[in-house]
Design a protein around this motif. Structure first.
Motif, PDB file in Angstrom:
ATOM      1  N   THR A   2      -6.827   8.572  29.157  1.00 25.71           N
ATOM      2  CA  THR A   2      -7.537   7.679  28.260  1.00 25.71           C
ATOM      3  C   THR A   2      -7.549   6.271  28.802  1.00 25.71           C
ATOM      4  O   THR A   2      -6.818   5.928  29.733  1.00 25.71           O
ATOM      5  N   PRO A 185     -10.405   4.824  22.140  1.00 15.49           N
ATOM      6  CA  PRO A 185     -11.193   6.049  21.911  1.00 15.49           C
ATOM      7  C   PRO A 185     -12.701   5.834  22.070  1.00 15.49           C
ATOM      8  O   PRO A 185     -13.382   6.639  22.706  1.00 15.49           O
ATOM      9  N   ASP A 188     -13.510   5.258  25.787  1.00 11.61           N
ATOM     10  CA  ASP A 188     -13.503   6.518  26.531  1.00 11.61           C
ATOM     11  C   ASP A 188     -14.777   7.307  26.294  1.00 11.61           C
ATOM     12  O   ASP A 188     -15.369   7.855  27.227  1.00 11.61           O
ATOM     13  N   TRP A 189     -15.174   7.408  25.032  1.00 13.70           N
ATOM     14  CA  TRP A 189     -16.386   8.185  24.723  1.00 13.70           C
ATOM     15  C   TRP A 189     -17.590   7.575  25.433  1.00 13.70           C
ATOM     16  O   TRP A 189     -18.396   8.300  26.040  1.00 13.70           O
TER      17      TRP A 189
END
Length: 255
Positions: A2, A185, A188-189
């Protein structure tokens, strides 16, 4: 892995990271070269698309921190399409000396042509940051923007950058870094879904932009990189987180 995690342990001798893969050092040189040969012509368009134009803000901040003055000698390493070199040349003036260098000749040709189009006559050279072809204590400023993470032996490159700095000279390293944990998060996406999609649609090269996203995750975090600058012999090392740590500017001075 991550956005908020640290790189894996050092790979076995003779191998290194290419994104999330472990490859022979010679293979990394070849594959990184292929990435930048592929993206050179669309590099600036992709930078604007990927960062929403923020890379220009980050570079402007770097130029302001460099505080280049008339007559200074400046080395821009992995200078790519010449954004920093052009800005430095404007500030160094006709009595200054600003070198645009890159290990990738495709990127360097694009940068050279852009400088010429803007009327900037700066020397250019294909060279390896781990073996710089310049004398000791020659430059007042050395910069590297978004290039250090692609280098196989970052410690050797930083030592070379320090070697060519004059006493009192400053090194500036602008690079993607560790984003603030609450944003990890979403970051990362975006990195592993949107960036490769943009690469495919705009540059017809999905895999190169997936590598670029992976290479950011394998790069040392802010504190680790600050320690590496100190280990290279630089003093007054500090860093500035930009856009919540998406990018960071590290700087240090050779005493």
């Amino acid at each position: 892995m991550t956005a908020g995690s640290s790189p894996n342990a050092n790979p076995a001798p003779g191998t290194t990271h290419f994104g999330f893969q472990t490859v022979a050092e010679d293979e990394k040189h070849r594959r990184v070269a292929e990435v930048f040969h592929s993206v050179a012509q669309r590099y600036d368009v992709m930078n604007d698309m990927m960062s929403g134009g923020l890379h220009r803000v980050w570079k402007h901040f770097t130029v302001s921190r460099a505080n280049v003055r008339p007559g200074m000698k400046v080395l821009d390493i992995a200078g790519g399409t010449g954004d920093l070199a052009r800005a430095f040349a404007k500030r160094a003036g006709p009595t200054g000396e600003v070198w645009l260098t890159d290990i990738n000749d495709s990127m360097l040709r694009v940068g050279r042509d852009r400088l010429l189009d803007k009327g900037v006559l700066s020397p250019v050279a294909v060279c390896d940051a781990e073996k710089l072809p310049f004398p000791d204590a020659y430059f007042d400023r050395v910069s590297v923007a978004f290039g250090l993470r692609n280098m196989t032996h970052k410690d050797r490159a930083l030592a070379e950058m320090t070697r060519v700095l004059k006493p009192g000279g400053k090194l500036l390293v602008l690079e993607f870094s560790r984003v603030a944990a609450p944003l990890a998060p979403a970051y990362d996406w975006y990195s592993f879904n949107i960036l490769p999609w943009l690469g495919k649609r705009i540059a017809n090269d999905e895999s190169s932009y997936r590598y670029l996203a992976e290479s950011i995750r394998m790069h040392p975090d802010q504190e680790t990189l600050a320690g590496m600058l100190a280990d290279a012999g630089l003093a007054r090392v500090q860093y500035f987180n930009l856009t919540a740590g998406v990018c960071a500017l590290h700087e240090g001075v050779r005493l």
